[in-house]
Design a protein around this motif. Sequence first.
Motif: not given
Length: 632
Positions: A523, A527-528, A530-531, A540, A544, A554, A556-557
């Motif tokens: 990461v 970055d997420s 989804s991205s 996503y 997960w 949901d 956060s990274l």
Amino acid sequence: MHSTSRSLFSLVFLASISLSLAVETGRWRYGSISWSRAEATSRRVTIHVESAWRLSHQSIVVAGTQDPVTQVGQVFKVLATDGQDPLFNYDGGEITARFDVEVVRIDPSQDLVVGKSEFDWEYSGDGPYTAELTLCCRVAENQNANRGVKISTMVDLSGGSLGSPAITMIPRVNLDASSGVTKKFLVPAAPRLGMMDPLTWSLHDSYWGVLFGTRPNATMVQGIVSHTGVISIDITSYRDGWKEDMQMLVQVAQGGSTSMVDFIVHVQPPAGNVPHLTLIAPPAPHPLAAATTDEVLGLEPAVAFEGFPISFSVRGEDADLNDHVFFEFTSLPSGLAPQPRFENNPSTQVLRWTPMTEHVGKHWVCAVAVDIDPSAPCAACTPANGETSCVPSCPEQRRSSPLCLLLDVMANNPPTFALPAVTDRHIRVEMNQLLVLVVLAEDANWVDQVSLKASNAHPMGSAVVRTPGEPGRVTFTWRPGPRFGGFDQQVCFEASDSGVGGGAVQSSEMCLRIEVYSCRWLVDRGDSLSSIAAHFGSNYVQMWSLNPGMESPDDSLRPGDSVNVGHLYKVRETDNLRYLSVQFATTRGTLELLNYGAIDKELGDKDALTDLAGQYLCILPHSCAGYMPQVA
């Protein structure tokens, strides 16, 4: 003849010389003896003898003529004197040694000629053996004048020894009695190439008694440092008046082998000025950077490289400004050439050399400063009635003590890689992890500049950044993208030297093995799930599900976190791409994206994955690379 009998014969022979030469003025001044062999398994050795003689002696004539020796390169033959032949006892055979001497230096001002000789012999075993040279006779006006000479080298062929230490000296060491109590000088000895055992110096007097009338290494000698070869002499007694020159006999050992040198020490009376000598090291960019010294062992060894020129200097100064200062040197390696002197007092002389492959190893060069031109001849003399020779009258002169510089000639090897360290050349990273590596190549030869370049195809997106002013240093950077999971290849660099000085350009190569972990993404800021999923045609929620440590999709990274982007699947022999695509709801394109280079482009969708059986592929279920799925 049995070796014990031979030794006894030699001593009797030498004793007879000593008793029969009342009218002989002698010819021997100095000598060293050592041995070498070309290969560690050979029993054929070469005995090396360096010797100095009285130039005017009637026996020192050009071989095959009655002409006196006048030039370097001429050869004279050491013949019998007073009816006695020289003998060489190999401790395995004895021969009459009417041997040839090739002239390497002539000093008319001292009635001196220096030369080298070689004797080949093949032994039947590993030894050790003692090879001895005995002959007649020493020059007058020193201890044991007109007596016999005996020098020996111990030949030990066990353990892979390539030879005994090589010794070359100024034949007569001059010391100044005008001041001080103790004077020091060096007995320079260098190991044979490839020999790593330490050298050990010792005073030698085992030939005293029958051979010598006076024990060598007289009581004025305070001792010799066993690990350096520095001798200390108490010169106070020489201030009371003239005394004979001291005969000295020194043995140098390495492993089970020994070498020997027989020389004279002359203490100059405290009258007149002795030239002051200074050694000047090679100039910058050499690391010694023209350092100077007037002390014994005052300079570190001067490293040189085959095929590259090196220079150093000597400087002499006499308090009497009317005197001119000249220099004399020990026998020099082939090609090492003193240049013309610069000025008269003070005077400087530069020595230049381009050592070649045959010179790789250690070489001592010793110098003295003298207040008379060495080419000035001695006045001829006429033997008196009943005498066979006489001693010429040589010009009065004052000479400095010798100073020596060790030249350590290295092979001019290709550059070597200092960074990354050998233990750091297998690198594992994750996709999206920034890799920064410093690559440094060095050349032990500071004159030979190093340059670096890539020597194979580097991965797409990588870069090599050069360091200004440091052509041997680059920085390799790479951030593996989503298509490089499973990458496992070498990244190589070539280091080349400049080949300055006429040498050939030499190169070396260093390769890094870089692996990119399958199914893992590092990461970065922003970055997420989804991205990250978007890179692989997933969503996503699927991301997960692959990361059980996350409580919620949901979450956060954080930069530096590692995220799974698939799972590993062990391939069976019956598997094919069609089956895997249907089984895991993915596509061939996604499988290829996640497994760099693992899937042959020519492989059909229904062809069995026989070559991959037992290996692991990264699989991301419910994915389609290049397509952005929607999540309700």
